[in-house]
Design a protein around this motif. Structure first.
Motif, PDB file in Angstrom:
ATOM      1  N   LEU A  76       5.933   5.711  -9.758  1.00 48.53           N
ATOM      2  CA  LEU A  76       5.419   6.428  -8.599  1.00 48.53           C
ATOM      3  C   LEU A  76       4.049   5.900  -8.194  1.00 48.53           C
ATOM      4  O   LEU A  76       3.774   5.689  -7.007  1.00 48.53           O
ATOM      5  N   ALA A  77       3.181   5.655  -9.177  1.00 47.81           N
ATOM      6  CA  ALA A  77       1.818   5.207  -8.874  1.00 47.81           C
ATOM      7  C   ALA A  77       1.805   3.837  -8.204  1.00 47.81           C
ATOM      8  O   ALA A  77       1.060   3.610  -7.240  1.00 47.81           O
ATOM      9  N   LEU A  78       2.617   2.914  -8.701  1.00 46.53           N
ATOM     10  CA  LEU A  78       2.626   1.561  -8.146  1.00 46.53           C
ATOM     11  C   LEU A  78       3.210   1.524  -6.734  1.00 46.53           C
ATOM     12  O   LEU A  78       2.654   0.872  -5.841  1.00 46.53           O
ATOM     13  N   SER A  79       4.297   2.232  -6.517  1.00 44.18           N
ATOM     14  CA  SER A  79       4.904   2.233  -5.182  1.00 44.18           C
ATOM     15  C   SER A  79       3.997   2.942  -4.180  1.00 44.18           C
ATOM     16  O   SER A  79       3.864   2.510  -3.028  1.00 44.18           O
ATOM     17  N   GLY A 139       9.486  -1.299  14.987  1.00 44.68           N
ATOM     18  CA  GLY A 139       8.118  -1.279  14.481  1.00 44.68           C
ATOM     19  C   GLY A 139       7.938  -0.431  13.241  1.00 44.68           C
ATOM     20  O   GLY A 139       6.861  -0.399  12.648  1.00 44.68           O
ATOM     21  N   GLY A 140       8.997   0.277  12.832  1.00 46.13           N
ATOM     22  CA  GLY A 140       8.914   1.137  11.649  1.00 46.13           C
ATOM     23  C   GLY A 140       9.087   0.357  10.360  1.00 46.13           C
ATOM     24  O   GLY A 140       9.438  -0.827  10.362  1.00 46.13           O
ATOM     25  N   TYR A 141       8.854   1.053   9.236  1.00 42.17           N
ATOM     26  CA  TYR A 141       8.858   0.400   7.924  1.00 42.17           C
ATOM     27  C   TYR A 141       9.868   1.043   6.982  1.00 42.17           C
ATOM     28  O   TYR A 141      10.013   2.269   6.943  1.00 42.17           O
ATOM     29  N   LEU A 142      10.529   0.185   6.214  1.00 41.14           N
ATOM     30  CA  LEU A 142      11.413   0.617   5.129  1.00 41.14           C
ATOM     31  C   LEU A 142      10.745   0.294   3.803  1.00 41.14           C
ATOM     32  O   LEU A 142      10.390  -0.859   3.540  1.00 41.14           O
ATOM     33  N   SER A 143      10.564   1.310   2.969  1.00 43.33           N
ATOM     34  CA  SER A 143      10.065   1.140   1.608  1.00 43.33           C
ATOM     35  C   SER A 143      11.261   1.253   0.678  1.00 43.33           C
ATOM     36  O   SER A 143      11.835   2.326   0.510  1.00 43.33           O
ATOM     37  N   LEU A 144      11.656   0.111   0.097  1.00 42.64           N
ATOM     38  CA  LEU A 144      12.880   0.047  -0.703  1.00 42.64           C
ATOM     39  C   LEU A 144      12.538  -0.367  -2.136  1.00 42.64           C
ATOM     40  O   LEU A 144      11.921  -1.406  -2.354  1.00 42.64           O
ATOM     41  N   VAL A 179       7.637  -3.572 -10.184  1.00 48.93           N
ATOM     42  CA  VAL A 179       7.246  -2.235 -10.634  1.00 48.93           C
ATOM     43  C   VAL A 179       7.691  -2.086 -12.084  1.00 48.93           C
ATOM     44  O   VAL A 179       8.853  -2.324 -12.409  1.00 48.93           O
ATOM     45  N   ARG A 180       6.764  -1.706 -12.948  1.00 51.40           N
ATOM     46  CA  ARG A 180       6.987  -1.661 -14.398  1.00 51.40           C
ATOM     47  C   ARG A 180       7.293  -3.058 -14.934  1.00 51.40           C
ATOM     48  O   ARG A 180       8.344  -3.324 -15.473  1.00 51.40           O
ATOM     49  N   LEU A 181       6.332  -3.914 -14.799  1.00 50.25           N
ATOM     50  CA  LEU A 181       6.428  -5.278 -15.309  1.00 50.25           C
ATOM     51  C   LEU A 181       5.894  -5.338 -16.737  1.00 50.25           C
ATOM     52  O   LEU A 181       6.610  -5.645 -17.684  1.00 50.25           O
TER      53      LEU A 181
END
Length: 262
Positions: free
Chosen positions: A28-31, A146-151, A212-214
């Protein structure tokens, strides 16, 4: 038959095992840090229209709501949404949050006819669905120009590395990486390059890629227990967007923009 996973039977266990420990905190923190750094409108006082698609327990929705955005939270698990609704009841009563239980693909048909979203978040969903291409197309259809997808999705590359470290040679030989039915290991880990290719085919521009979680997932458990969440978070942030590390985290986070022309 490969079907989309519903967590009605595991809502409480999911909450404890995923979000009640460092794994969930880091995810959650990284995203969230990526979103707020790459999209100033998330935290500059703007009011955005956001769809948290497959948002489950609503942790990310809560972050958006705290920033004053309007949020539509959907999931196929009524039990998980009930937990989210109880925690976020005030936002529902104020009309800032709408919660609906339905398959993402069905919701997309309904939502695309009514509204388009400034931001769509779809985190840790793609690895649980049978048809990733259909899901991605559904999300794109609901995104305004112009919108964004966070995947964010469970990464096949990281799973291959983990099995190498563990010496699971037969799994590697047979390429059998799916989790056991009923468990919390996703059945459909995704290849990052294939996901990016599909997004680009749909017309999206990939603006940022991050592991994420590396650090956490590469450490032995004994070492991991001696390191602080804060330190691991900073190392993940330092290396997570670099080549080749962005494609090696347990999850990959992609931030994609829909061109104004689409």
């Amino acid at each position: 038959m490969n079907t989309d996973r519903n967590f009605d039977d595991l809502a409480q266990r999911f909450s404890k095992n995923i979000y009640g420990n460092p794994k969930g905190e880091l995810r959650l923190a990284l995203s969230w840090r990526e979103l707020t750094e790459k999209l100033p409108s998330i935290s500059d006082g703007s009011t955005l229209n956001i769809w948290d698609a497959g948002g489950g327990l609503g942790q990310l929705s809560e972050r958006f709501l705290e920033q004053g955005h309007r949020v539509h939270l959907t999931d196929i698990s009524s039990n998980m949404l009930a937990v989210a609704g109880e925690r976020l009841q005030d936002y529902c009563e104020q009309g800032q949050l709408k919660i609906e239980c339905a398959p993402l693909q069905n919701m997309a048909v309904q939502l695309a006819e009514v509204d388009r979203f400034d931001v769509i978040s779809c985190h840790a969903v793609l690895e649980w669905v049978a048809d990733a291409e259909q899901v991605l197309a559904s999300l794109v259809s609901c995104l305004r120009p112009g919108g964004y997808l966070s995947l964010m999705f469970y990464n096949l590359n990281a799973l291959v590395l983990a099995n190498m470290v563990k010496g699971n040679l037969y799994k590697l030989r047979d390429e059998e990486f799916a989790g056991h039915p009923g468990g919390l290991t996703p059945p459909n880990p995704r290849n990052p390059e294939q996901v990016i290719a599909e997004l680009e085919k749909l017309g999206l521009q990939v603006e940022a890629k991050r592991a994420v979680r590396l650090c956490y997932d590469l450490m032995p458990r004994a070492v991991r227990a001696e390191r602080s969440i804060e330190d691991m978070l900073e190392i993940d942030w330092q290396y997570g967007a670099q080549e080749p590390f962005w494609a090696l985290g347990r999850y990959v986070h992609l931030l994609c923009r829909k061109p104004e022309s689409l």
